[in-house]
Structure formats: C-alpha cells, structure tokens
Design a protein around this motif. Structure first.
Motif, short mmCIF file in Angstrom:
data_model
loop_
_atom_site.label_atom_id
_atom_site.label_comp_id
_atom_site.label_asym_id
_atom_site.label_seq_id
_atom_site.Cartn_x
_atom_site.Cartn_y
_atom_site.Cartn_z
N LEU A 92 10.91 10.83 -2.81
CA LEU A 92 10.02 9.69 -2.60
C LEU A 92 10.57 8.39 -3.16
CD1 LEU A 92 6.49 11.22 -3.26
CD2 LEU A 92 7.48 10.58 -1.07
N SER A 93 11.22 8.43 -4.31
CA SER A 93 11.65 7.19 -4.96
C SER A 93 12.71 6.45 -4.16
CB SER A 93 12.17 7.48 -6.37
OG SER A 93 13.34 8.27 -6.32
N LEU A 123 0.83 -1.21 0.00
CA LEU A 123 0.00 0.00 0.00
C LEU A 123 0.86 1.26 0.00
CD1 LEU A 123 -2.77 1.41 0.14
CD2 LEU A 123 -2.51 1.39 2.64
N GLN A 124 1.90 1.28 0.82
CA GLN A 124 2.74 2.47 0.86
C GLN A 124 3.34 2.75 -0.52
OE1 GLN A 124 6.95 3.26 2.62
NE2 GLN A 124 5.51 3.53 4.33
N ASP A 125 3.85 1.72 -1.18
CA ASP A 125 4.42 1.91 -2.52
C ASP A 125 3.35 2.35 -3.52
OD1 ASP A 125 6.86 1.13 -1.53
OD2 ASP A 125 7.06 -0.66 -2.79
N ALA A 126 2.19 1.74 -3.47
CA ALA A 126 1.13 2.05 -4.42
C ALA A 126 0.66 3.49 -4.27
CB ALA A 126 -0.04 1.09 -4.24
N ASP A 127 0.53 3.95 -3.03
CA ASP A 127 0.08 5.32 -2.79
C ASP A 127 1.15 6.32 -3.20
OD1 ASP A 127 -1.89 7.20 -1.60
OD2 ASP A 127 -0.25 7.60 -0.21
N ARG A 128 2.40 6.03 -2.92
CA ARG A 128 3.48 6.97 -3.26
C ARG A 128 3.71 7.06 -4.76
NH1 ARG A 128 7.77 6.73 1.86
NH2 ARG A 128 6.12 7.12 3.41
N LEU A 129 3.42 5.99 -5.48
CA LEU A 129 3.52 6.07 -6.94
C LEU A 129 2.61 7.17 -7.48
CD1 LEU A 129 3.62 2.36 -8.17
CD2 LEU A 129 5.40 4.09 -8.47
N ASP A 130 1.48 7.40 -6.84
CA ASP A 130 0.54 8.41 -7.32
C ASP A 130 1.01 9.82 -7.01
OD1 ASP A 130 -1.94 8.40 -8.83
OD2 ASP A 130 -2.87 9.41 -7.13
N ALA A 131 2.11 9.95 -6.25
CA ALA A 131 2.70 11.26 -5.99
C ALA A 131 3.91 11.51 -6.89
CB ALA A 131 3.13 11.36 -4.52
N ALA A 190 8.72 3.30 -9.54
CA ALA A 190 9.05 4.62 -9.02
C ALA A 190 10.17 5.28 -9.82
CB ALA A 190 9.44 4.53 -7.54
N ALA A 191 11.15 4.49 -10.24
CA ALA A 191 12.27 5.04 -11.01
C ALA A 191 11.77 5.67 -12.31
CB ALA A 191 13.29 3.96 -11.29
N GLN A 192 10.81 5.03 -12.95
CA GLN A 192 10.26 5.57 -14.19
C GLN A 192 9.55 6.90 -13.95
OE1 GLN A 192 7.67 2.40 -15.47
NE2 GLN A 192 9.35 0.96 -15.84
N ARG A 193 8.77 6.95 -12.88
CA ARG A 193 8.01 8.17 -12.60
C ARG A 193 8.90 9.27 -12.05
NH1 ARG A 193 1.82 6.67 -10.95
NH2 ARG A 193 1.60 4.83 -12.27
N HIS A 194 9.94 8.91 -11.33
CA HIS A 194 10.90 9.90 -10.84
C HIS A 194 11.54 10.63 -12.02
CE1 HIS A 194 13.88 11.59 -8.05
NE2 HIS A 194 14.80 11.33 -8.97
N ALA A 195 11.88 9.88 -13.06
CA ALA A 195 12.48 10.49 -14.25
C ALA A 195 11.54 11.52 -14.88
CB ALA A 195 12.86 9.42 -15.26
N ARG A 196 10.24 11.26 -14.82
CA ARG A 196 9.27 12.20 -15.38
C ARG A 196 9.20 13.48 -14.54
NH1 ARG A 196 4.82 7.41 -16.03
NH2 ARG A 196 5.89 6.28 -17.71
N LEU A 197 9.35 13.36 -13.22
CA LEU A 197 9.40 14.55 -12.37
C LEU A 197 10.60 15.41 -12.73
CD1 LEU A 197 8.60 13.28 -8.75
CD2 LEU A 197 7.11 14.63 -10.22
N LEU A 198 11.75 14.77 -12.90
CA LEU A 198 12.96 15.50 -13.24
C LEU A 198 12.80 16.21 -14.59
CD1 LEU A 198 15.71 12.92 -12.18
CD2 LEU A 198 15.13 15.06 -11.03
N ALA A 199 12.20 15.52 -15.55
CA ALA A 199 12.01 16.11 -16.87
C ALA A 199 11.08 17.32 -16.80
CB ALA A 199 11.45 15.06 -17.84
N GLY A 227 5.67 11.12 -11.08
CA GLY A 227 5.32 11.15 -12.49
C GLY A 227 4.37 12.29 -12.83
N ALA A 228 3.69 12.15 -13.96
CA ALA A 228 2.76 13.18 -14.42
C ALA A 228 1.63 13.41 -13.42
CB ALA A 228 2.19 12.79 -15.79
N LEU A 229 1.14 12.33 -12.83
CA LEU A 229 0.07 12.47 -11.83
C LEU A 229 0.58 13.21 -10.59
CD1 LEU A 229 -1.59 8.99 -12.22
CD2 LEU A 229 -2.76 11.19 -12.44
N GLY A 230 1.81 12.94 -10.21
CA GLY A 230 2.39 13.65 -9.07
C GLY A 230 2.46 15.15 -9.31
N VAL A 231 2.86 15.52 -10.52
CA VAL A 231 2.90 16.93 -10.87
C VAL A 231 1.49 17.54 -10.81
CG1 VAL A 231 3.33 18.58 -12.73
CG2 VAL A 231 4.95 16.71 -12.31
#
Length: 218
Positions: free
Chosen positions: A181-182, A123-131, A194-203, A133-137
C-alpha cells in the motif's frame, strides 16, 4: 463542545442519518472518524475542499461488500451511486455530487481507479493510512476473523512452497496487499505518513514470525 466532525457536524449528522449500522467493526463510525482525522492532516498541507472531503469520507464505505464477495471490486462504485442519491436529496449541486462520487469510486484498492482530483487523492491516501500501522494490523485480523481465516499456514507460514492465499491465511494478506500500500500514495504528506505506518507493519510481521519460530524475512 468539539465533536469529531467539527466545524462541519451539522453536515455530518445529515449524511450519517442515511447510513445503516451493519456491524462491520472494520468500517464503522470509528473508521470514519479516523479517516476524517487523516483527511484533515493531509489537507492541512495539500489543500482541498473540506465539505467535499467530509461528504466523501462519510459516504465512501456506504455500501458494505465483504472481502470475499465476488462483487468486491464494485463496492466503491456502489457506494458512489448511493452517495449521488443521498447528496441529491440534500440539494447539492451536480458538480459537487460528481466530485464526491469520483473521490469515493477511486478510493478503493480493489477498484484500481486513478484519482483525478485533489479531493480524490486526499481521500484515497487518508483511507489507505487506516490500513497501515497498528490499526491496519487490528483491522486485518478483525476482518480475517469474520471470514473464518486461520492466522497463518502452520506448515509454511511464509509461503515458500505454496501460492499466497489471503482468503485462508491472514498473514498472507500482508504480502498480497498491506505491504504494497505505501508504494501508491498520491500526496507528499500521505507518503510521509504511510512510510511511518509501513515500518510498523514490518515490525509486527517480524515479531510474529519470531514468536512462531520462523526465520526473519530475507
């Protein structure tokens, strides 16, 4: 017909009936559907009791506390206590209630509680994934808008000569939380996603800085 919580839709309906719609677009039904989708992706590789996971997913944000509320670090505890009451009224076994409550209480970044069970880690991982990537932004700027925060400090966007303040400046929240978060994911599958979505935050941050005339982060 397939529904968002199939094949557990009856359980989902019973749990959702206890949750009010408080109009928080960052923690609404769409968020729960996304977290459940993340749970399923992670649990397919890591395991976990699906009914416990569904209950924890649907009830993990049952008590909304604003990001700038002094009670923020107690939000997950309040949600866990609410979940205990709901599941007790539905006749759940005490051991299962305890498992769901622990997963809910430990999911929160603010609570800083280490998850002790597989379901809590999922659950912790699943919820943090939503923070991330694009959804996090999207969720970050939505929440900042509700708080009246500026997009960034026009005189010092990257906080070179000031302390970070994500209550005032939305871009600061990338440094204070989102980009950290990642590092704390609990499962191998969660870390990979998380690594994939972290890269989107950086971009996104790089593009934003370029568009406001700032040099890239070194």
């Amino acid at each position: 017909m397939t529904t968002p919580f199939s094949p557990y839709q009856p359980l989902a309906d019973a749990l959702l009936a206890h949750l009010p719609d408080d109009g928080d677009g960052a923690h609404d039904l769409a968020h729960l559907v996304r977290v459940w989708r993340n749970v399923q992706r992670i649990a397919a590789e890591e395991g976990g009791d699906r009914e416990l996971l569904l209950a924890a997913t649907l009830l993990h944000d049952g008590v909304h506390v604003a990001k700038n509320d002094p009670r923020r670090d107690r939000a997950s505890w309040l949600a866990a206590e609410q979940a205990r009451n709901i599941l007790d009224t539905l006749g759940w076994a005490a051991s299962h209630i305890d498992a769901v409550a622990h997963a809910i209480e430990s999911h929160s970044f603010s609570a800083n509680i280490t998850p002790q069970t597989l379901e809590a880690r999922v659950l912790q991982d699943a919820d943090r994934l939503d923070a991330l990537g694009a959804l996090g932004v999207a969720r970050c700027f939505y929440t900042a808008g509700t708080m009246g925060s500026a997009l960034y400090d026009v005189t010092d966007p990257q906080a070179h000569a000031r302390a970070l303040d994500d209550q005032r400046f939305t871009l600061d929240h990338f440094e204070t939380k989102l980009l950290t978060l990642s590092e704390g994911f609990q499962t191998a599958t969660g870390r990979q996603l998380a690594a994939q979505r972290h890269a989107r935050l950086l971009a996104f941050r790089e593009a934003l800085l370029e568009e406001i005339g700032e040099p890239p982060v070194e």
